[in-house]
Write a protein that holds these residues in place. Structure first.
Motif, PDB file in Angstrom:
ATOM      1  N   LEU A   4       0.860  -1.171   0.000  1.00  0.00           N
ATOM      2  CA  LEU A   4       0.000   0.000   0.000  1.00  0.00           C
ATOM      3  C   LEU A   4       0.905   1.232   0.000  1.00  0.00           C
ATOM      4  N   VAL A   5       0.622   2.167  -0.897  1.00  0.00           N
ATOM      5  CA  VAL A   5       1.362   3.436  -0.915  1.00  0.00           C
ATOM      6  C   VAL A   5       0.376   4.547  -0.571  1.00  0.00           C
ATOM      7  N   ALA A   6       0.602   5.224   0.557  1.00  0.00           N
ATOM      8  CA  ALA A   6      -0.244   6.349   0.963  1.00  0.00           C
ATOM      9  C   ALA A   6       0.588   7.618   0.867  1.00  0.00           C
ATOM     10  N   GLU A   7       0.209   8.462  -0.073  1.00  0.00           N
ATOM     11  CA  GLU A   7       0.986   9.683  -0.370  1.00  0.00           C
ATOM     12  C   GLU A   7       0.023  10.698  -0.971  1.00  0.00           C
ATOM     13  N   ASP A   8       0.002  11.935  -0.429  1.00  0.00           N
ATOM     14  CA  ASP A   8      -0.988  12.899  -0.907  1.00  0.00           C
ATOM     15  C   ASP A   8      -0.574  13.625  -2.190  1.00  0.00           C
ATOM     16  N   GLN A   9       0.698  13.563  -2.571  1.00  0.00           N
ATOM     17  CA  GLN A   9       1.116  14.190  -3.833  1.00  0.00           C
ATOM     18  C   GLN A   9       0.913  13.185  -4.970  1.00  0.00           C
ATOM     19  N   SER A  10      -0.055  13.477  -5.843  1.00  0.00           N
ATOM     20  CA  SER A  10      -0.486  12.475  -6.825  1.00  0.00           C
ATOM     21  C   SER A  10       0.618  12.027  -7.782  1.00  0.00           C
ATOM     22  N   ARG A  13       2.946   9.733  -5.885  1.00  0.00           N
ATOM     23  CA  ARG A  13       2.253   8.478  -5.572  1.00  0.00           C
ATOM     24  C   ARG A  13       2.162   7.579  -6.806  1.00  0.00           C
ATOM     25  N   ASP A  14       1.733   8.160  -7.934  1.00  0.00           N
ATOM     26  CA  ASP A  14       1.573   7.371  -9.166  1.00  0.00           C
ATOM     27  C   ASP A  14       2.918   6.808  -9.640  1.00  0.00           C
ATOM     28  N   ALA A  15       3.946   7.654  -9.589  1.00  0.00           N
ATOM     29  CA  ALA A  15       5.276   7.203 -10.032  1.00  0.00           C
ATOM     30  C   ALA A  15       5.790   6.074  -9.157  1.00  0.00           C
ATOM     31  N   LEU A  16       5.597   6.216  -7.851  1.00  0.00           N
ATOM     32  CA  LEU A  16       6.062   5.196  -6.905  1.00  0.00           C
ATOM     33  C   LEU A  16       5.332   3.875  -7.134  1.00  0.00           C
ATOM     34  N   CYS A  17       4.026   3.954  -7.318  1.00  0.00           N
ATOM     35  CA  CYS A  17       3.229   2.736  -7.562  1.00  0.00           C
ATOM     36  C   CYS A  17       3.686   2.037  -8.842  1.00  0.00           C
ATOM     37  N   GLN A  18       3.906   2.805  -9.897  1.00  0.00           N
ATOM     38  CA  GLN A  18       4.321   2.222 -11.180  1.00  0.00           C
ATOM     39  C   GLN A  18       5.699   1.560 -11.069  1.00  0.00           C
ATOM     40  N   LEU A  19       6.615   2.230 -10.387  1.00  0.00           N
ATOM     41  CA  LEU A  19       7.966   1.672 -10.234  1.00  0.00           C
ATOM     42  C   LEU A  19       7.953   0.410  -9.374  1.00  0.00           C
ATOM     43  N   LEU A  20       7.134   0.405  -8.340  1.00  0.00           N
ATOM     44  CA  LEU A  20       7.056  -0.785  -7.475  1.00  0.00           C
ATOM     45  C   LEU A  20       6.441  -1.969  -8.224  1.00  0.00           C
ATOM     46  N   MET A  21       5.480  -1.691  -9.103  1.00  0.00           N
ATOM     47  CA  MET A  21       4.839  -2.778  -9.872  1.00  0.00           C
ATOM     48  C   MET A  21       5.813  -3.452 -10.838  1.00  0.00           C
ATOM     49  N   LEU A  22       6.905  -2.760 -11.179  1.00  0.00           N
ATOM     50  CA  LEU A  22       7.910  -3.349 -12.074  1.00  0.00           C
ATOM     51  C   LEU A  22       8.788  -4.380 -11.358  1.00  0.00           C
ATOM     52  N   GLU A  23       8.733  -4.373 -10.025  1.00  0.00           N
ATOM     53  CA  GLU A  23       9.553  -5.315  -9.254  1.00  0.00           C
ATOM     54  C   GLU A  23       8.960  -6.725  -9.342  1.00  0.00           C
ATOM     55  N   ASP A  24       9.836  -7.724  -9.504  1.00  0.00           N
ATOM     56  CA  ASP A  24       9.396  -9.106  -9.728  1.00  0.00           C
ATOM     57  C   ASP A  24       8.499  -9.659  -8.625  1.00  0.00           C
ATOM     58  N   ASP A  25       8.836  -9.344  -7.369  1.00  0.00           N
ATOM     59  CA  ASP A  25       8.098  -9.987  -6.274  1.00  0.00           C
ATOM     60  C   ASP A  25       6.916  -9.162  -5.767  1.00  0.00           C
ATOM     61  N   VAL A  26       6.564  -8.089  -6.495  1.00  0.00           N
ATOM     62  CA  VAL A  26       5.405  -7.278  -6.101  1.00  0.00           C
ATOM     63  C   VAL A  26       4.200  -7.700  -6.938  1.00  0.00           C
ATOM     64  N   GLU A  27       3.154  -8.228  -6.259  1.00  0.00           N
ATOM     65  CA  GLU A  27       1.950  -8.676  -6.967  1.00  0.00           C
ATOM     66  C   GLU A  27       0.967  -7.536  -7.195  1.00  0.00           C
TER      67      GLU A  27
END
Length: 200
Positions: A4-10, A13-27
């Motif tokens: 879960l990423v909780a961040e008020d700067q959109s 937040r969006d960039a962090l979510c996208q980068l984390l989704m590129l990681e192999d072990d992140v579902e």
């Protein structure tokens, strides 16, 4: 793993979510724009690690952390911050935060932190630990009491009456406080003391 990423700067937040989704072990990566939204998500979803910004609207990172602990969730909590404020750090430590790190780090650093907390270990940025260890409060107990009343909006006369002091003594305390904190005025002194968690 589910995050879960909780961040008020959109954008962040969006960039962090996208980068984390590129990681192999992140579902899966859930996104929340404030602390209350994060809590609502956590009530419905099983999350392995919550990555929380410290200052958010409605509820802050520490508010969400305390909710997670009060509700016996197994979710690990990583607080990320640009603020090196002792008060926030102490509050997070009291609520047994798993990691408390500064924002200026790479995704690979953040993933390393996530793996650290999932392995049951803690991680705190050295700068924050040093701040708590070495940033000693220069104000005496009485000076803290005077400044705490200033923070509540009390006048010198009200402070004198409440603490059984003369007006002149209160003025002397204020002069000492401004000198010790290198503050330009009362408001500045309150701000500095709050940032450093020196109001007792």
């Amino acid at each position: 793993m589910k995050l879960l990423v909780a961040e008020d700067q959109s954008m962040l937040r969006d960039a962090l979510c996208q980068l984390l989704m590129l990681e192999d072990d992140v579902e899966e990566v859930h996104a929340a724009s404030d602390g209350q939204e994060a809590i609502t998500l956590l009530e419905k979803e099983k999350v392995d690690v919550a990555i929380l910004d410290i200052e958010m609207p409605v509820k802050t990172g520490p508010d969400v952390l305390e909710w997670i602990r009060a509700n016996q969730r197994e979710t690990k909590v990583v607080i990320v911050t640009t603020f090196k404020r002792k008060g926030y750090f102490k509050r997070a430590l009291a609520a047994q935060v798993d990691a408390y790190v500064l924002k200026e780090r790479s995704i690979s650093d953040l993933m390393a932190t996530i793996h650290t907390v999932l392995a049951g270990q803690k991680e705190y940025s050295p700068e924050l630990v040093e701040g708590v260890a070495f940033d000693n409060n220069p104000l005496s107990q009485r000076e803290q009491e005077v400044l705490a009343m200033v923070a509540q909006g009390s006048t010198n006369q009200e402070i004198a009456e409440s603490l059984f002091l003369s007006n002149g003594t209160v003025r002397n305390y204020m002069t000492a406080i401004l000198t010790k904190l290198d503050a330009g005025n009362r408001t500045d002194a309150v701000r500095i003391a709050k940032e450093k968690d020196w109001l007792g």
